[in-house]
Enzyme design. Structure first.
Site, short mmCIF file in Angstrom:
data_model
loop_
_atom_site.label_atom_id
_atom_site.label_comp_id
_atom_site.label_asym_id
_atom_site.label_seq_id
_atom_site.Cartn_x
_atom_site.Cartn_y
_atom_site.Cartn_z
N HIS A 9 0.82 -1.21 0.00
CA HIS A 9 0.00 0.00 0.00
C HIS A 9 0.85 1.26 0.00
CE1 HIS A 9 0.67 1.27 4.18
NE2 HIS A 9 0.57 0.00 4.53
N GLY A 10 0.25 2.35 -0.52
CA GLY A 10 0.94 3.64 -0.54
C GLY A 10 1.08 4.21 0.86
N SER A 12 0.70 5.84 4.25
CA SER A 12 -0.49 6.09 5.07
C SER A 12 -0.25 7.31 5.97
CB SER A 12 -0.81 4.88 5.94
OG SER A 12 0.09 4.79 7.04
N THR A 21 1.66 1.38 13.19
CA THR A 21 0.27 1.32 12.74
C THR A 21 -0.35 -0.05 12.95
OG1 THR A 21 0.89 2.93 11.03
CG2 THR A 21 -1.28 1.90 10.85
N ARG A 60 -6.17 1.37 4.05
CA ARG A 60 -5.03 1.79 3.23
C ARG A 60 -4.69 0.78 2.15
NH1 ARG A 60 -3.43 0.30 8.37
NH2 ARG A 60 -1.55 -0.98 8.66
N GLU A 87 -1.59 -6.18 8.06
CA GLU A 87 -0.22 -5.91 8.51
C GLU A 87 0.06 -6.69 9.79
OE1 GLU A 87 2.79 -5.53 8.38
OE2 GLU A 87 3.05 -3.44 7.76
N ARG A 88 1.30 -6.83 10.10
CA ARG A 88 1.71 -7.40 11.38
C ARG A 88 1.08 -6.62 12.53
NH1 ARG A 88 7.91 -6.70 13.53
NH2 ARG A 88 7.57 -7.35 15.68
N HIS A 89 0.63 -7.32 13.55
CA HIS A 89 0.06 -6.71 14.75
C HIS A 89 1.22 -6.27 15.65
CE1 HIS A 89 -2.22 -6.04 18.34
NE2 HIS A 89 -3.32 -6.62 17.90
N ARG A 115 12.72 -5.69 13.85
CA ARG A 115 13.47 -6.37 12.81
C ARG A 115 13.87 -7.82 13.09
NH1 ARG A 115 12.30 -4.25 8.14
NH2 ARG A 115 12.71 -2.02 8.01
N HIS A 179 0.38 -5.33 2.82
CA HIS A 179 1.22 -4.56 3.73
C HIS A 179 2.65 -5.10 3.72
CE1 HIS A 179 -2.55 -2.93 5.46
NE2 HIS A 179 -3.00 -4.12 5.11
N GLY A 180 3.56 -4.30 4.26
CA GLY A 180 4.96 -4.68 4.22
C GLY A 180 5.24 -6.06 4.77
N ASN A 181 4.66 -6.38 5.94
CA ASN A 181 5.00 -7.66 6.57
C ASN A 181 4.18 -8.83 6.05
OD1 ASN A 181 7.17 -7.25 8.65
ND2 ASN A 181 5.79 -5.59 9.20
#
Length: 237
Positions: A9-10, A12, A21, A60, A87-89, A115, A179-181
């Site tokens: 996603h772009g 947020s 987030t 998003r 996304e990851r919580h 990380r 999402h990233g994760n």
């Protein structure tokens, strides 16, 4: 040939504010909207015809999907939303400013939470501002109160294997806007990336990652459609 497009996603509003987030449902910024639309333009320019699309239940990612499909001229394709692509919580870090959190807990501890592969942040307190158990999007689901990348993958894997992979094996072209994760988890599954290497894989916002697969869903080729914003592609374990 099965084809998969992964689209993060772009930007947020909380990305802009440098806050953790996770599952909080924030919208895109104007820049994020432009990134999503640009992703769709790149898909159109590449001549990719999408058969089916997937996204999370967070605004998003949903709006990124809609903007990308619109810009690619493919708003008609079937779409599926599922919380397992969320996304990851981020547990007890949810809503906190990342710089303030580093000052409170130390840079090294925050780096481990963000990380490491299998060390989650502290759990989210029940009954607080960000308790998602009453949200009807998750009715009947057993929800986490924090996640590492490992447990995010444990959540994504059954959905990938039971819902997404069968359509790829049928030869379809799929778009997953997430999402990233959650996308990092899919990349780990596809490329068999080692645990200590996957945490370093970055997926840029709004830049479609086009992956061509064998019938057994092994990557044949992978490339970002915007080469100027590409990140190094993962290597297999």
């Amino acid at each position: 040939m099965p084809t998969l497009i992964l689209l993060r996603h772009g930007q947020s509003r909380w990305n802009l504010e440098n806050r953790f987030t996770g599952w909080v449902d924030v919208d895109l910024t104007p820049q994020g909207e432009a990134e999503a639309a640009k992703g769709g333009e790149l898909i159109k320019a590449a001549g990719v015809q999408i058969d089916r699309a997937y996204t999370s239940v967070l605004t998003r990612a949903i709006r990124t999907l809609w903007l990308a499909l619109g810009a690619s001229g493919q708003t008609f394709v079937p779409e599926v939303k599922d919380w397992r692509l969320n996304e990851r919580h981020y547990g007890g870090l949810t809503g906190l400013n990342k710089a303030d959190t580093a000052e409170k807990y130390g840079d090294e501890q925050v780096k481990i939470w963000r990380r490491s592969y299998d060390t989650p942040p502290p759990p989210l307190a029940h009954g607080g501002e960000f308790d998602f158990s009453k949200d009807r999007r998750y009715a009947g689901a057993v929800l986490p109160d924090t996640e590492s990348l490992k447990t995010t993958l444990d959540r994504v894997r059954p959905y990938w294997e039971g819902e997404i992979a069968p359509h790829l094996k049928a030869g379809e072209t799929l778009l997953v806007a997430a999402h990233g994760n959650s996308l990092r988890a899919i990349v780990k599954l596809l490329f068999d990336v080692a645990d200590d290497a996957i945490v370093g894989v970055e997926i840029p916002t709004g830049n479609p990652l086009l992956i061509e697969l064998t019938d057994q869903l092994k990557p044949v080729s992978a490339r970002y459609l915007d080469e100027s914003r590409a990140q190094p592609l993962p290597t297999a374990a």
